[in-house]
Enzyme design. Structure first.
Site, PDB file in Angstrom:
ATOM      1  N   HIS A   1       3.506  -7.340   1.851  1.00 20.99           N
ATOM      2  CA  HIS A   1       2.904  -8.197   2.870  1.00 20.99           C
ATOM      3  C   HIS A   1       1.889  -9.163   2.266  1.00 20.99           C
ATOM      4  O   HIS A   1       1.422  -8.980   1.141  1.00 20.99           O
ATOM      5  CB  HIS A   1       2.234  -7.351   3.960  1.00 20.99           C
ATOM      6  CG  HIS A   1       1.111  -6.499   3.439  1.00 20.99           C
ATOM      7  ND1 HIS A   1       1.308  -5.241   2.910  1.00 20.99           N
ATOM      8  CD2 HIS A   1      -0.221  -6.719   3.369  1.00 20.99           C
ATOM      9  CE1 HIS A   1       0.144  -4.726   2.543  1.00 20.99           C
ATOM     10  NE2 HIS A   1      -0.804  -5.607   2.814  1.00 20.99           N
TER      11      HIS A   1
ATOM     12  N   HIS B   1       0.834  -1.196   0.000  1.00 18.12           N
ATOM     13  CA  HIS B   1       0.000   0.000   0.000  1.00 18.12           C
ATOM     14  C   HIS B   1       0.872   1.251   0.000  1.00 18.12           C
ATOM     15  O   HIS B   1       1.959   1.262   0.606  1.00 18.12           O
ATOM     16  CB  HIS B   1      -0.893   0.045   1.239  1.00 18.12           C
ATOM     17  CG  HIS B   1      -1.742  -1.165   1.428  1.00 18.12           C
ATOM     18  ND1 HIS B   1      -2.608  -1.640   0.470  1.00 18.12           N
ATOM     19  CD2 HIS B   1      -1.860  -2.023   2.476  1.00 18.12           C
ATOM     20  CE1 HIS B   1      -3.218  -2.715   0.919  1.00 18.12           C
ATOM     21  NE2 HIS B   1      -2.776  -2.967   2.133  1.00 18.12           N
TER      22      HIS B   1
ATOM     23  N   GLU C   1      -2.016  -0.311   8.125  1.00 17.16           N
ATOM     24  CA  GLU C   1      -2.963  -1.241   8.724  1.00 17.16           C
ATOM     25  C   GLU C   1      -2.259  -2.091   9.771  1.00 17.16           C
ATOM     26  O   GLU C   1      -1.028  -2.134   9.829  1.00 17.16           O
ATOM     27  CB  GLU C   1      -3.567  -2.140   7.645  1.00 17.16           C
ATOM     28  CG  GLU C   1      -2.549  -3.030   6.962  1.00 17.16           C
ATOM     29  CD  GLU C   1      -3.096  -3.763   5.751  1.00 17.16           C
ATOM     30  OE1 GLU C   1      -4.217  -3.448   5.305  1.00 17.16           O
ATOM     31  OE2 GLU C   1      -2.402  -4.665   5.241  1.00 17.16           O
TER      32      GLU C   1
ATOM     33  N   ARG D   1      -1.459  -5.052  -5.996  1.00 16.38           N
ATOM     34  CA  ARG D   1      -1.125  -6.477  -5.972  1.00 16.38           C
ATOM     35  C   ARG D   1       0.141  -6.733  -6.769  1.00 16.38           C
ATOM     36  O   ARG D   1       0.271  -6.290  -7.920  1.00 16.38           O
ATOM     37  CB  ARG D   1      -2.276  -7.320  -6.537  1.00 16.38           C
ATOM     38  CG  ARG D   1      -3.411  -7.564  -5.568  1.00 16.38           C
ATOM     39  CD  ARG D   1      -4.443  -8.533  -6.142  1.00 16.38           C
ATOM     40  NE  ARG D   1      -5.102  -7.977  -7.308  1.00 16.38           N
ATOM     41  CZ  ARG D   1      -6.155  -7.172  -7.274  1.00 16.38           C
ATOM     42  NH1 ARG D   1      -6.682  -6.821  -6.104  1.00 16.38           N
ATOM     43  NH2 ARG D   1      -6.692  -6.710  -8.376  1.00 16.38           N
TER      44      ARG D   1
END
Length: 270
Positions: free
Chosen positions: A139, A62, A79, A159
Protein backbone atom coordinates in the site's frame (compact mmCIF):
# COMPACT_ATOMS: atom_id res chain seq x y z
CA UNK A 1 -12.81 9.33 33.49
CA UNK A 2 -11.35 11.38 30.65
CA UNK A 3 -7.63 11.61 29.93
CA UNK A 4 -6.50 13.86 27.10
CA UNK A 5 -3.69 12.30 25.11
CA UNK A 6 -0.44 14.13 24.46
CA UNK A 7 -0.28 15.47 20.90
CA UNK A 8 2.89 14.68 18.96
CA UNK A 9 3.55 16.87 15.90
CA UNK A 10 5.95 15.39 13.35
CA UNK A 11 7.55 17.24 10.46
CA UNK A 12 8.04 15.26 7.24
CA UNK A 13 9.51 16.20 3.85
CA UNK A 14 6.21 15.07 2.31
CA UNK A 15 4.17 17.07 4.83
CA UNK A 16 2.25 20.29 4.28
CA UNK A 17 2.29 23.90 5.45
CA UNK A 18 -1.44 24.44 4.85
CA UNK A 19 -3.05 22.07 7.35
CA UNK A 20 -6.27 23.35 8.97
CA UNK A 21 -5.73 25.89 11.74
CA UNK A 22 -7.85 23.72 14.05
CA UNK A 23 -4.70 21.61 14.50
CA UNK A 24 -2.55 24.59 15.48
CA UNK A 25 -0.37 27.30 13.98
CA UNK A 26 2.86 25.72 12.76
CA UNK A 27 4.12 28.58 10.61
CA UNK A 28 6.08 27.30 7.61
CA UNK A 29 6.83 23.91 9.15
CA UNK A 30 5.96 20.95 6.89
CA UNK A 31 3.71 18.90 9.15
CA UNK A 32 3.23 15.32 8.02
CA UNK A 33 1.78 13.62 11.10
CA UNK A 34 -0.09 14.47 14.25
CA UNK A 35 -0.47 11.51 16.54
CA UNK A 36 -1.42 10.86 20.10
CA UNK A 37 0.90 9.38 22.70
CA UNK A 38 -0.72 6.75 24.90
CA UNK A 39 0.53 6.72 28.52
CA UNK A 40 1.29 2.99 28.14
CA UNK A 41 3.62 3.65 25.23
CA UNK A 42 4.33 0.64 23.03
CA UNK A 43 2.13 -1.58 25.21
CA UNK A 44 -1.01 0.23 24.01
CA UNK A 45 -2.76 -1.87 21.37
CA UNK A 46 -4.07 1.01 19.18
CA UNK A 47 -2.65 4.21 17.73
CA UNK A 48 -4.54 7.07 16.05
CA UNK A 49 -2.86 9.65 13.84
CA UNK A 50 -3.66 12.34 11.29
CA UNK A 51 -1.62 12.44 8.07
CA UNK A 52 -1.15 15.47 5.79
CA UNK A 53 0.52 14.70 2.46
CA UNK A 54 1.92 16.84 -0.36
CA UNK A 55 3.43 13.95 -2.35
CA UNK A 56 3.41 10.18 -2.46
CA UNK A 57 4.65 8.32 0.61
CA UNK A 58 6.70 5.14 0.39
CA UNK A 59 5.27 1.88 -0.95
CA UNK A 60 5.20 -0.45 2.02
CA UNK A 61 3.72 -3.51 3.65
CA UNK A 62 3.11 -4.67 7.23
CA UNK A 63 3.31 -8.18 8.73
CA UNK A 64 0.53 -10.01 10.54
CA UNK A 65 0.76 -10.90 14.23
CA UNK A 66 2.55 -14.21 13.68
CA UNK A 67 5.20 -12.83 11.32
CA UNK A 68 5.76 -9.72 13.45
CA UNK A 69 6.14 -11.71 16.66
CA UNK A 70 8.59 -14.07 14.94
CA UNK A 71 10.62 -10.96 14.10
CA UNK A 72 10.55 -9.76 17.72
CA UNK A 73 7.66 -7.31 17.65
CA UNK A 74 4.74 -7.32 20.08
CA UNK A 75 2.10 -7.52 17.34
CA UNK A 76 1.52 -7.14 13.64
CA UNK A 77 -0.02 -4.15 11.97
CA UNK A 78 -3.39 -3.75 10.36
CA UNK A 79 -4.66 -0.24 9.76
CA UNK A 80 -7.44 1.75 8.19
CA UNK A 81 -7.81 5.17 6.62
CA UNK A 82 -10.68 7.65 6.60
CA UNK A 83 -10.15 10.45 4.08
CA UNK A 84 -11.06 13.86 5.50
CA UNK A 85 -9.91 15.99 2.58
CA UNK A 86 -8.61 15.23 -0.91
CA UNK A 87 -7.09 17.50 -3.56
CA UNK A 88 -7.19 15.71 -6.91
CA UNK A 89 -4.79 18.25 -8.44
CA UNK A 90 -2.18 17.30 -5.83
CA UNK A 91 -2.47 13.57 -6.50
CA UNK A 92 -5.16 12.49 -4.04
CA UNK A 93 -5.06 8.72 -4.40
CA UNK A 94 -4.43 5.61 -2.36
CA UNK A 95 -2.42 2.62 -3.52
CA UNK A 96 -3.99 -0.60 -2.24
CA UNK A 97 -2.67 -3.94 -3.45
CA UNK A 98 -1.51 -4.70 -6.98
CA UNK A 99 -3.37 -4.57 -10.27
CA UNK A 100 -2.44 -8.17 -11.14
CA UNK A 101 -0.91 -11.29 -9.65
CA UNK A 102 2.88 -11.41 -9.79
CA UNK A 103 5.83 -13.31 -8.32
CA UNK A 104 8.18 -12.31 -5.52
CA UNK A 105 11.06 -12.35 -7.98
CA UNK A 106 9.29 -9.99 -10.37
CA UNK A 107 8.22 -7.68 -7.56
CA UNK A 108 11.75 -7.62 -6.13
CA UNK A 109 13.13 -6.52 -9.49
CA UNK A 110 10.37 -3.92 -9.88
CA UNK A 111 11.13 -2.47 -6.44
CA UNK A 112 14.77 -2.01 -7.44
CA UNK A 113 14.10 -0.33 -10.78
CA UNK A 114 11.04 1.69 -9.69
CA UNK A 115 8.52 -0.01 -11.97
CA UNK A 116 6.70 -1.24 -8.85
CA UNK A 117 4.91 2.13 -8.94
CA UNK A 118 3.06 1.02 -12.09
CA UNK A 119 2.05 -2.29 -10.50
CA UNK A 120 0.16 -0.63 -7.63
CA UNK A 121 -3.64 -0.37 -7.73
CA UNK A 122 -3.89 3.42 -7.43
CA UNK A 123 -7.43 4.51 -6.49
CA UNK A 124 -8.56 8.12 -6.82
CA UNK A 125 -9.63 9.37 -3.38
CA UNK A 126 -12.31 11.73 -2.19
CA UNK A 127 -13.51 12.87 1.25
CA UNK A 128 -15.21 10.17 3.34
CA UNK A 129 -13.59 7.23 1.52
CA UNK A 130 -12.73 4.49 3.99
CA UNK A 131 -10.11 1.80 3.31
CA UNK A 132 -9.03 -1.09 5.50
CA UNK A 133 -5.52 -2.46 4.98
CA UNK A 134 -5.12 -6.04 6.08
CA UNK A 135 -1.62 -7.18 7.00
CA UNK A 136 0.27 -8.16 3.88
CA UNK A 137 -1.40 -5.53 1.68
CA UNK A 138 1.14 -3.59 -0.37
CA UNK A 139 0.00 0.00 0.00
CA UNK A 140 0.88 3.68 -0.33
CA UNK A 141 -0.66 7.09 0.28
CA UNK A 142 -0.64 9.77 -2.43
CA UNK A 143 -0.34 13.53 -2.11
CA UNK A 144 -3.06 16.09 -1.43
CA UNK A 145 -4.68 14.08 1.36
CA UNK A 146 -5.77 14.64 4.93
CA UNK A 147 -6.25 11.23 6.50
CA UNK A 148 -7.13 9.91 9.93
CA UNK A 149 -5.50 6.53 10.45
CA UNK A 150 -6.33 3.94 13.10
CA UNK A 151 -3.84 1.11 13.43
CA UNK A 152 -2.42 -1.60 15.60
CA UNK A 153 0.26 0.13 17.64
CA UNK A 154 3.63 -1.16 16.48
CA UNK A 155 6.62 0.43 14.78
CA UNK A 156 6.99 -2.23 12.11
CA UNK A 157 6.94 -1.07 8.51
CA UNK A 158 8.66 -2.78 5.59
CA UNK A 159 9.44 -0.26 2.85
CA UNK A 160 9.53 -1.64 -0.67
CA UNK A 161 10.11 1.59 -2.62
CA UNK A 162 10.70 5.18 -1.53
CA UNK A 163 11.09 7.32 -4.68
CA UNK A 164 14.83 7.73 -4.21
CA UNK A 165 14.59 9.06 -0.66
CA UNK A 166 17.66 8.01 1.39
CA UNK A 167 15.92 5.53 3.65
CA UNK A 168 16.44 1.81 4.11
CA UNK A 169 14.34 -0.64 2.13
CA UNK A 170 13.23 -4.01 3.52
CA UNK A 171 12.68 -6.09 0.41
CA UNK A 172 13.39 -9.54 1.81
CA UNK A 173 11.24 -9.12 4.92
CA UNK A 174 8.52 -7.20 3.08
CA UNK A 175 8.13 -9.55 0.14
CA UNK A 176 8.01 -12.53 2.50
CA UNK A 177 4.79 -11.21 4.07
CA UNK A 178 3.29 -9.41 1.05
CA UNK A 179 0.13 -10.39 -0.78
CA UNK A 180 1.30 -10.62 -4.40
CA UNK A 181 -1.86 -9.53 -6.15
CA UNK A 182 -5.05 -7.45 -5.96
CA UNK A 183 -6.61 -6.76 -2.55
CA UNK A 184 -10.18 -5.66 -1.89
CA UNK A 185 -11.60 -5.62 1.63
CA UNK A 186 -15.32 -5.87 2.38
CA UNK A 187 -14.96 -3.01 4.87
CA UNK A 188 -13.92 -0.52 2.17
CA UNK A 189 -16.74 1.96 1.75
CA UNK A 190 -17.82 5.60 1.53
CA UNK A 191 -18.91 6.93 4.92
CA UNK A 192 -21.85 9.30 5.29
CA UNK A 193 -20.45 11.95 7.69
CA UNK A 194 -23.88 12.29 9.28
CA UNK A 195 -24.27 8.55 9.99
CA UNK A 196 -23.58 6.47 13.06
CA UNK A 197 -21.77 3.42 11.75
CA UNK A 198 -19.48 0.59 12.79
CA UNK A 199 -16.55 0.65 10.41
CA UNK A 200 -14.39 -2.12 11.87
CA UNK A 201 -15.49 -5.00 14.10
CA UNK A 202 -12.23 -6.83 14.76
CA UNK A 203 -10.23 -8.92 14.67
CA UNK A 204 -7.70 -6.47 16.14
CA UNK A 205 -9.74 -3.40 17.02
CA UNK A 206 -13.19 -1.89 16.77
CA UNK A 207 -13.86 1.45 15.11
CA UNK A 208 -17.10 3.42 14.95
CA UNK A 209 -18.04 6.75 13.47
CA UNK A 210 -20.34 8.66 15.78
CA UNK A 211 -22.58 11.51 14.62
CA UNK A 212 -25.11 13.64 16.42
CA UNK A 213 -27.55 12.43 17.58
CA UNK A 214 -25.60 9.34 18.65
CA UNK A 215 -27.03 5.86 18.12
CA UNK A 216 -26.99 4.32 21.63
CA UNK A 217 -26.69 0.82 20.15
CA UNK A 218 -23.13 1.62 19.05
CA UNK A 219 -22.21 3.00 22.45
CA UNK A 220 -23.55 -0.19 24.02
CA UNK A 221 -20.95 -2.18 22.04
CA UNK A 222 -18.00 -0.12 23.27
CA UNK A 223 -16.00 -1.83 26.01
CA UNK A 224 -12.77 -1.35 27.92
CA UNK A 225 -10.51 1.59 27.29
CA UNK A 226 -11.94 3.83 24.58
CA UNK A 227 -10.12 6.32 22.35
CA UNK A 228 -12.31 9.26 21.35
CA UNK A 229 -11.22 11.38 18.37
CA UNK A 230 -13.34 14.41 17.37
CA UNK A 231 -13.53 15.17 13.66
CA UNK A 232 -15.50 18.39 14.01
CA UNK A 233 -16.79 20.92 16.48
CA UNK A 234 -19.63 19.91 18.79
CA UNK A 235 -17.91 16.96 20.51
CA UNK A 236 -17.69 16.40 24.26
CA UNK A 237 -17.16 13.62 26.77
CA UNK A 238 -17.30 13.46 30.54
CA UNK A 239 -18.58 17.06 30.49
CA UNK A 240 -15.46 18.31 28.70
CA UNK A 241 -15.40 19.76 25.19
CA UNK A 242 -12.90 18.25 22.77
CA UNK A 243 -11.90 19.73 19.43
CA UNK A 244 -10.56 18.51 16.12
CA UNK A 245 -6.88 17.81 16.66
CA UNK A 246 -7.39 16.31 20.12
CA UNK A 247 -7.95 12.77 21.37
CA UNK A 248 -8.83 11.37 24.77
CA UNK A 249 -9.12 8.10 26.63
CA UNK A 250 -12.50 7.28 28.17
CA UNK A 251 -13.92 4.46 30.21
CA UNK A 252 -17.60 5.31 29.71
CA UNK A 253 -19.03 5.63 26.21
CA UNK A 254 -22.29 6.93 27.65
CA UNK A 255 -20.49 10.16 28.61
CA UNK A 256 -20.00 11.09 24.93
CA UNK A 257 -22.08 13.92 23.49
CA UNK A 258 -22.12 15.06 19.86
CA UNK A 259 -24.15 18.01 18.63
CA UNK A 260 -26.20 17.72 15.43
CA UNK A 261 -23.82 18.04 12.49
CA UNK A 262 -20.84 16.87 14.54
CA UNK A 263 -18.83 13.68 14.04
CA UNK A 264 -16.11 11.73 15.83
CA UNK A 265 -14.38 8.38 15.84
CA UNK A 266 -14.44 5.95 18.74
CA UNK A 267 -12.09 2.97 18.83
CA UNK A 268 -11.22 0.21 21.27
CA UNK A 269 -9.15 -2.97 21.30
CA UNK A 270 -10.68 -6.30 20.34
Amino acid sequence: MLQRLETIVVEKPWGRTDIPRDFGDFGDRRIGEIWFAHPDGDAAPIMVKFLFTSERLSIQVHPDDAAAQAAGFARGKEECWLILDADADAGAELGVGLTAETSREALHAAALDGSIVDMIDWRASKPNDFVYNRAGTIHAIGGGLTVVEVQQNVDCTYRLYDYGRPRELHLDAGLTVATLGPVHDARDTVVDPAANRMLVSGPHFFLAQLAGPIDPAILDRAAGELTFVPLSAGCAAADETLALGEAALLDDAASIEIAPGGRALLCWAA
